[in-house]
Design an enzyme around this catalytic site. Structure first.
Site, mmCIF file in Angstrom:
data_model
loop_
_atom_site.group_PDB
_atom_site.id
_atom_site.type_symbol
_atom_site.label_atom_id
_atom_site.label_comp_id
_atom_site.label_asym_id
_atom_site.label_seq_id
_atom_site.Cartn_x
_atom_site.Cartn_y
_atom_site.Cartn_z
ATOM 1 N N GLU A 35 2.437 2.584 -14.578
ATOM 2 C CA GLU A 35 1.744 3.090 -13.427
ATOM 3 C C GLU A 35 0.757 4.228 -13.828
ATOM 4 O O GLU A 35 1.086 5.296 -14.595
ATOM 5 C CB GLU A 35 2.662 3.825 -12.590
ATOM 6 C CG GLU A 35 2.028 3.915 -11.187
ATOM 7 C CD GLU A 35 3.100 4.805 -9.803
ATOM 8 O OE1 GLU A 35 4.197 4.828 -10.138
ATOM 9 O OE2 GLU A 35 2.468 4.947 -9.078
ATOM 10 N N GLU A 94 -0.016 10.254 -16.369
ATOM 11 C CA GLU A 94 -0.317 11.289 -15.067
ATOM 12 C C GLU A 94 -0.970 12.533 -15.833
ATOM 13 O O GLU A 94 -0.646 12.894 -17.128
ATOM 14 C CB GLU A 94 0.679 11.743 -14.538
ATOM 15 C CG GLU A 94 0.763 12.791 -13.297
ATOM 16 C CD GLU A 94 -0.320 12.519 -12.169
ATOM 17 O OE1 GLU A 94 -0.098 11.761 -11.324
ATOM 18 O OE2 GLU A 94 -1.160 13.297 -12.281
ATOM 19 N N ASP A 107 -7.715 8.795 -7.119
ATOM 20 C CA ASP A 107 -8.737 9.758 -6.519
ATOM 21 C C ASP A 107 -10.076 9.114 -6.306
ATOM 22 O O ASP A 107 -10.757 8.582 -7.481
ATOM 23 C CB ASP A 107 -8.857 11.076 -7.435
ATOM 24 C CG ASP A 107 -7.406 12.039 -7.496
ATOM 25 O OD1 ASP A 107 -6.796 11.840 -6.526
ATOM 26 O OD2 ASP A 107 -7.255 12.591 -8.419
ATOM 27 N N ASP A 110 -6.960 3.887 0.262
ATOM 28 C CA ASP A 110 -7.341 3.979 1.838
ATOM 29 C C ASP A 110 -8.894 4.328 1.900
ATOM 30 O O ASP A 110 -9.311 4.222 2.982
ATOM 31 C CB ASP A 110 -6.772 5.191 2.371
ATOM 32 C CG ASP A 110 -7.132 6.511 1.493
ATOM 33 O OD1 ASP A 110 -6.997 6.390 0.273
ATOM 34 O OD2 ASP A 110 -7.638 7.503 2.013
ATOM 35 N N PHE A 124 1.554 9.285 -1.153
ATOM 36 C CA PHE A 124 0.201 9.339 -0.373
ATOM 37 C C PHE A 124 0.070 8.416 0.719
ATOM 38 O O PHE A 124 -0.440 8.468 1.793
ATOM 39 C CB PHE A 124 -0.987 8.944 -1.452
ATOM 40 C CG PHE A 124 -2.124 9.440 -1.194
ATOM 41 C CD1 PHE A 124 -2.441 10.970 -1.679
ATOM 42 C CD2 PHE A 124 -3.191 8.827 -0.681
ATOM 43 C CE1 PHE A 124 -3.653 11.538 -1.356
ATOM 44 C CE2 PHE A 124 -4.529 9.586 -0.621
ATOM 45 C CZ PHE A 124 -4.902 10.411 -0.929
ATOM 46 N N GLU A 125 0.773 7.075 0.468
ATOM 47 C CA GLU A 125 0.800 6.054 1.635
ATOM 48 C C GLU A 125 1.511 6.625 2.765
ATOM 49 O O GLU A 125 1.262 6.289 3.978
ATOM 50 C CB GLU A 125 1.456 4.947 1.123
ATOM 51 C CG GLU A 125 1.126 3.754 1.658
ATOM 52 C CD GLU A 125 1.574 2.400 0.733
ATOM 53 O OE1 GLU A 125 1.710 2.748 -0.416
ATOM 54 O OE2 GLU A 125 1.582 1.252 1.239
HETATM 55 C C1 LIG Z 1 -4.409 10.679 -4.979
HETATM 56 S S1 LIG Z 1 -2.886 10.891 -5.938
HETATM 57 C C2 LIG Z 1 -1.689 9.169 -5.668
HETATM 58 C C3 LIG Z 1 -0.697 9.618 -6.434
HETATM 59 C C4 LIG Z 1 0.414 8.544 -5.901
HETATM 60 N N1 LIG Z 1 0.004 7.382 -6.721
HETATM 61 C C5 LIG Z 1 0.269 8.126 -4.586
HETATM 62 O O1 LIG Z 1 0.214 7.085 -4.280
HETATM 63 O O2 LIG Z 1 1.048 9.070 -4.078
HETATM 64 C C6 LIG Z 1 -3.819 10.628 -7.573
HETATM 65 C C7 LIG Z 1 -3.094 10.822 -8.691
HETATM 66 O O3 LIG Z 1 -3.711 10.398 -9.645
HETATM 67 C C8 LIG Z 1 -3.688 11.539 -10.959
HETATM 68 N N2 LIG Z 1 -4.959 11.296 -11.744
HETATM 69 C C9 LIG Z 1 -6.196 11.640 -11.323
HETATM 70 N N3 LIG Z 1 -6.967 11.132 -12.442
HETATM 71 C C10 LIG Z 1 -6.100 10.488 -13.351
HETATM 72 C C11 LIG Z 1 -6.577 9.697 -14.594
HETATM 73 N N4 LIG Z 1 -7.897 9.883 -15.084
HETATM 74 N N5 LIG Z 1 -5.482 9.300 -15.223
HETATM 75 C C12 LIG Z 1 -4.172 9.637 -14.857
HETATM 76 N N6 LIG Z 1 -3.774 10.038 -13.628
HETATM 77 C C13 LIG Z 1 -4.902 10.545 -12.894
HETATM 78 C C14 LIG Z 1 -3.720 12.819 -9.940
HETATM 79 O O4 LIG Z 1 -3.124 14.032 -10.756
HETATM 80 C C15 LIG Z 1 -2.815 12.372 -8.804
HETATM 81 O O5 LIG Z 1 -1.499 12.699 -9.263
#
Ligand SMILES: C[S@@+](CC[C@H](N)C(=O)[O-])C[C@H]1O[C@@H](n2cnc3c(N)ncnc32)[C@H](O)[C@@H]1O
Length: 221
Positions: free
Chosen positions: A37, A62, A123, A160, A201-202
């Site tokens: 993941e 992460e 993101d 989303d 997030f969902e």
């Molecule tokens: C919007 S959150 C979504 C988290 C989770 N997947 C959810 O659906 O609740 C995006 C996550 O990706 C991590 N992230 C952002 N850029 C990343 C990268 N290049 N590699 C790994 N993780 C990353 C952020 O720290 C954050 O925890």
């Protein structure tokens, strides 16, 4: 930071992480399928996967310290309730968290090493072109992801952000690598919606009108 650095289930040393390329089965002491993941966030989904599939090994990538630790804690808790394939309690970790950018998957894994990957709500970054270069779903990344995925392996993607979804779809379509098994705009009202496996997030969007976009890809040789 200190908690993460001292956590036995989180790898932060890049050299150590990259030394496991091709050798993740040695890390886990078994040949079970590897599930990935990217961007685990606070780890609800990751923890659930770990508890429900003791016959697989899980790797979470992460970049944020707090989220790395939260995910590791949830996965450990989940393991307390998980049974091994032989029926007993799991006695050792079937997961590990990695502190690195998802873009580096080609340094972490070798060809065909991964069975399934989950990329949920990455993101989307800003609207400006120069910010979008930080997005994970780009041509080079998708090519790397294809290479590390084994034959018939799958990728699950949710967002989303409609423009991000459509742009990713266009890249995937023109790459001619993946078979697109599912492409759904209103995931929450679709047949494949899985109420019991939603991410944090969902969860924010439950009951709101926001559409969730969902794609399922297969590496068909
Ligand atoms: C919007 S959150 C979504 C988290 C989770 N997947 C959810 O659906 O609740 C995006 C996550 O990706 C991590 N992230 C952002 N850029 C990343 C990268 N290049 N590699 C790994 N993780 C990353 C952020 O720290 C954050 O925890």
């Amino acid at each position: 930071m200190e908690k993460v650095d001292n956590d036995p289930d989180i790898l932060t040393d890049i050299q150590e992480i990259y030394s496991y390329k091709w050798k993740w089965s040695e890390y886990f002491w078994n040949e079970n399928p590897l599930v990935l993941e990217i961007g685990t966030g606070m780890g609800n989904f990751f923890g659930k996967l770990v508890s429900e599939h003791p016959d697989k090994n899980f790797i979470g990538i992460e970049i944020r310290y707090k989220r790395l630790f939260q995910t590791a804690e949830k996965a450990r808790r989940a393991m307390q309730f998980a049974l091994s394939p032989l029926g007993g309690k799991l006695d050792r970790g079937s997961f590990v968290m990695i502190k690195d950018f998802g873009q580096n998957i080609d340094q972490i894994f070798s060809e065909g090493e991964i069975s399934e990957s989950y990329i949920f709500f990455p993101d989307p970054w800003g609207k400006k072109e120069r910010q979008r270069k930080h997005r994970i779903m780009q041509e080079l990344f998708l090519e790397k992801l294809y290479n590390i995925t084994k034959k018939w392996g799958k990728v699950f993607f949710k967002t989303d952000h409609r423009e991000y979804f459509d742009t990713s779809f266009e890249i995937i379509k023109t790459q001619w690598l993946w078979k697109i098994e599912q492409k759904i705009h209103d995931y929450q009202n679709s047949e494949v919606f899985d109420m019991w496996n939603i991410t944090e997030f969902e969860g924010f969007y439950r009951g709101e009108k926001t559409e969730i976009n969902y794609m399922e890809l297969v590496k068909s040789p």
